[in-house]
Motif scaffolding. Sequence first.
Motif, PDB file in Angstrom:
ATOM      1  N   VAL A 137      -7.731  21.996  19.563  1.00  0.00           N
ATOM      2  CA  VAL A 137      -7.223  22.647  20.036  1.00  0.00           C
ATOM      3  C   VAL A 137      -6.917  21.978  21.601  1.00  0.00           C
ATOM      4  N   VAL A 182     -14.156  29.143  17.254  1.00  0.00           N
ATOM      5  CA  VAL A 182     -13.479  27.199  16.797  1.00  0.00           C
ATOM      6  C   VAL A 182     -14.293  26.805  15.483  1.00  0.00           C
ATOM      7  N   LEU A 191      -6.286  30.780  20.414  1.00  0.00           N
ATOM      8  CA  LEU A 191      -6.451  29.159  20.806  1.00  0.00           C
ATOM      9  C   LEU A 191      -6.020  28.828  21.814  1.00  0.00           C
ATOM     10  N   THR A 211     -14.885  19.021  21.711  1.00  0.00           N
ATOM     11  CA  THR A 211     -14.491  19.808  21.612  1.00  0.00           C
ATOM     12  C   THR A 211     -14.930  20.658  23.128  1.00  0.00           C
TER      13      THR A 211
END
Length: 385
Positions: A137, A182, A191, A211
């Motif tokens: 990410v 994800v 993404l 994340t």
Amino acid sequence: MEIPRITCSLFGAIKAAATLKNTVILVHGPRGCVYHINYILGLRGDRHIPVYCTGMDEHDVVFGAEERLRQAILDLDREKKPEIMVVLSCCASGIIGEDVENACRAARTRARVLHIEAGGFSGNFTDGYAKTLLSIVRELAEPVHEQRPGTVNLIGMLRAGPDLREIRDLLSLLDLRIGVVVPAGASCDQLKQIGSACLNIVICETSGLPTAEYLLQRFKTPYIRTVFPVGTALSREFLQKTASALGISPVPTLPDTSEKAGLLSRPPRIALFSGPTRALALGRFLSSQGIAPVLIVLDFETPLIEEIKTAAGSGCSVAVSPGWDAIEDLIRAHGIDILIGGLMERPIAATLNLPLIDVMHGSQRTAGATGGEAILTMIRNCMPH
């Protein structure tokens, strides 16, 4: 000495990256590490992409193999034409200090090449999951100019099968669509736009929370941690928490289903083997059906331990990372009838001649009302008639 029940960071990194779309994974290390991970993933029956390696040997461990790595990157880029190439260090390349990052930078490729340090000594598989999600990410997310109303992301979901379809259907009841999952099935383009969602839903706290925190800091996207929706009651809770975070009202009512464990002649004595996320959800679901597990074996330490104990009730013992022999002793001591777990529990089930319900397999349906009913059906089928 021990018989290990959890594996290394490299496995977690590969398992997470292997669910991305149009992606190639290259491990800079010897054949053995990659062979065994490919073998395990094949045994599980999960759909996954092949994992390549540079095949480091004794000479490479002494003198390095950076040029071989660079050439492997170029070859895979030319032959496979991926959008994303994940290059992983492992124990061998990490110990000798191989500059994998430099080789990735030096290679001129069409694909986006991401290097992730995944040496087995650096942590266990959960560390590999979390680090890989965050790295992907962080490297691929692009600036966004506005949020897309009605769009949410699922963070820390590795399954792209029936459970994802169930969660997608639940969210559609709130007129919400999923921007990106994800990592399960995420594409490079998705993404890039991950920052445009209006909410991030953390499915697995262990792998997804770092994340979600990063996306909060970078894009100001709020996130929630909610229970995994096993069965009707937890599905309602999942919808209510999501709706509350987005100011959606009223929340659609889920109809009661035929979920019922009362048809059993007697409550089975269940041992549940799981990571924290599913232990919490399954513990609550089984308790609501009057068949609370009497033993929960957690893979690793977790901040959720008290929630899990509360979910299972006072009659349940919770053990964290016990040894193999200790697990067999616990099963015997608690008079267990059924094991609920995954691939790792097969030898124990065979040794003790107990039925095993594998709810960790990616093709298994556990989410939503239909997932709850599927679990109860499997339990009923394991009990004597």
